[in-house]
Design a protein around this motif. Structure first.
Motif, PDB file in Angstrom:
ATOM      1  N   GLU A  54     -39.723  -6.914  33.663  1.00 48.96           N
ATOM      2  CA  GLU A  54     -39.274  -7.418  34.963  1.00 48.96           C
ATOM      3  C   GLU A  54     -38.642  -6.271  35.738  1.00 48.96           C
ATOM      4  OE1 GLU A  54     -39.840 -10.397  36.165  1.00 48.96           O
ATOM      5  OE2 GLU A  54     -40.581 -11.271  34.294  1.00 48.96           O
ATOM      6  N   GLY A  55     -38.769  -6.321  37.042  1.00 52.59           N
ATOM      7  CA  GLY A  55     -38.172  -5.297  37.882  1.00 52.59           C
ATOM      8  C   GLY A  55     -38.404  -5.620  39.338  1.00 52.59           C
ATOM      9  N   ARG A  56     -37.949  -4.744  40.171  1.00 51.03           N
ATOM     10  CA  ARG A  56     -38.133  -4.923  41.613  1.00 51.03           C
ATOM     11  C   ARG A  56     -39.415  -4.215  42.007  1.00 51.03           C
ATOM     12  NH1 ARG A  56     -33.704  -4.112  46.338  1.00 51.03           N
ATOM     13  NH2 ARG A  56     -34.575  -5.829  47.505  1.00 51.03           N
ATOM     14  N   ALA A  57     -40.361  -4.959  42.588  1.00 50.90           N
ATOM     15  CA  ALA A  57     -41.672  -4.420  42.940  1.00 50.90           C
ATOM     16  C   ALA A  57     -42.248  -3.656  41.744  1.00 50.90           C
ATOM     17  CB  ALA A  57     -41.586  -3.533  44.179  1.00 50.90           C
ATOM     18  N   LEU A  58     -42.262  -4.313  40.594  1.00 53.76           N
ATOM     19  CA  LEU A  58     -42.649  -3.692  39.333  1.00 53.76           C
ATOM     20  C   LEU A  58     -43.989  -2.973  39.451  1.00 53.76           C
ATOM     21  CD1 LEU A  58     -41.839  -3.399  36.336  1.00 53.76           C
ATOM     22  CD2 LEU A  58     -43.168  -5.459  35.877  1.00 53.76           C
ATOM     23  N   SER A  59     -43.920  -1.650  39.390  1.00 55.78           N
ATOM     24  CA  SER A  59     -45.103  -0.794  39.488  1.00 55.78           C
ATOM     25  C   SER A  59     -44.617   0.646  39.437  1.00 55.78           C
ATOM     26  CB  SER A  59     -45.841  -1.020  40.819  1.00 55.78           C
ATOM     27  OG  SER A  59     -45.053  -0.546  41.895  1.00 55.78           O
ATOM     28  N   GLY A  62     -42.039   0.881  42.114  1.00 56.23           N
ATOM     29  CA  GLY A  62     -40.876   0.001  42.020  1.00 56.23           C
ATOM     30  C   GLY A  62     -39.976   0.406  40.866  1.00 56.23           C
ATOM     31  N   THR A  63     -39.203  -0.548  40.394  1.00 52.91           N
ATOM     32  CA  THR A  63     -38.290  -0.281  39.281  1.00 52.91           C
ATOM     33  C   THR A  63     -38.588  -1.225  38.126  1.00 52.91           C
ATOM     34  OG1 THR A  63     -36.638  -1.817  40.137  1.00 52.91           O
ATOM     35  CG2 THR A  63     -36.417   0.483  40.790  1.00 52.91           C
ATOM     36  N   SER A  65     -36.514  -3.020  35.295  1.00 49.45           N
ATOM     37  CA  SER A  65     -35.119  -3.333  34.994  1.00 49.45           C
ATOM     38  C   SER A  65     -34.913  -3.882  33.594  1.00 49.45           C
ATOM     39  CB  SER A  65     -34.590  -4.362  35.989  1.00 49.45           C
ATOM     40  OG  SER A  65     -34.731  -3.890  37.305  1.00 49.45           O
ATOM     41  N   GLN A  82     -32.352  -0.690  33.027  1.00 46.49           N
ATOM     42  CA  GLN A  82     -31.541  -0.105  34.098  1.00 46.49           C
ATOM     43  C   GLN A  82     -30.305   0.571  33.521  1.00 46.49           C
ATOM     44  OE1 GLN A  82     -31.352  -3.182  37.142  1.00 46.49           O
ATOM     45  NE2 GLN A  82     -30.819  -1.604  38.617  1.00 46.49           N
ATOM     46  N   SER A 123     -48.943  -4.754  36.179  1.00 46.49           N
ATOM     47  CA  SER A 123     -47.744  -4.143  36.768  1.00 46.49           C
ATOM     48  C   SER A 123     -46.838  -3.566  35.688  1.00 46.49           C
ATOM     49  CB  SER A 123     -46.965  -5.170  37.591  1.00 46.49           C
ATOM     50  OG  SER A 123     -47.733  -5.617  38.677  1.00 46.49           O
TER      51      SER A 123
END
Length: 185
Positions: A54-59, A62-63, A65, A82, A123
């Motif tokens: 999982e992450g922000r804009a996973l790619s 992105g990040t 987390s 993170q 992703s």
């Protein structure tokens, strides 16, 4: 501080361990907790591990987390990437069977003998490779497997089902369990 969902779907800061239905969820956010997780993984020597990132804009842009891993029916480990940074993947523990060999999350994800089960790993794989140099090996995608099931049943498949749809249709969870699971999605 990482927030985990409690067993009733309420958010809030949790201890490093909480429950999700009948499973214990262990947050791994320190090097010591990571070492303990790796020791448990090493002792179990699983042939199959369920993984989700999982992450922000996973790619690659992105990040990443959190990385969840489950190889035991009773415990889900959630690695706080993170917080740990690259140590989440590079920290090692000695292999119990071979004291000269070390095991890390990176090595497990790249191991060709252990099946890693994902739901649409595109992703996840992109982020793991571009941020941490991890090339996933021996991946089983439940989303593609579900497409294969429908094709084998003679259906013309024009789309893939979401993780939520697959869980609802194939998990065997009752309505209450599905509501709880859906509240966490």
């Amino acid at each position: 501080m990482v927030y985990l969902f409690g067993s009733r779907g309420t958010e809030g800061p949790q201890s490093s361990s909480t429950r999700l239905g009948d499973k214990e969820v262990k947050l791994v956010s320190t090097e010591l907790e990571l070492q303990q997780m790796l020791t448990e993984l090493n002792k179990s020597c699983p042939s199959v591990i369920v993984v989700n990132a999982e992450g922000r804009a996973l790619s690659r842009n992105g990040t990443l987390s959190l990385l969840s891993m489950c190889w035991d029916e009773d415990v889900i480990f959630v690695i706080d990437v993170q917080e740990l940074g690259s140590k989440a993947f590079s920290q090692t523990v000695k292999d119990g069977a071979d004291s000269t060999k070390c095991v890390s999350v990176k090595e497990v994800l790249e191991d060709s003998t252990t099946v890693k089960v994902f739901c649409d790993p595109r992703s996840d794989s992109d982020a793991l490779y571009h941020h941490y140099g991890i090339l996933l090996q021996n991946v089983f995608c439940v989303q593609l497997a579900e497409v294969k099931l429908r094709r084998n049943a003679g259906h013309k498949v024009q789309y893939v089902k979401s993780r939520k749809q697959i869980i609802s249709e194939y998990s065997g969870l009752n309505e209450e369990q599905l509501r709880e699971w859906n509240s966490l999605e």
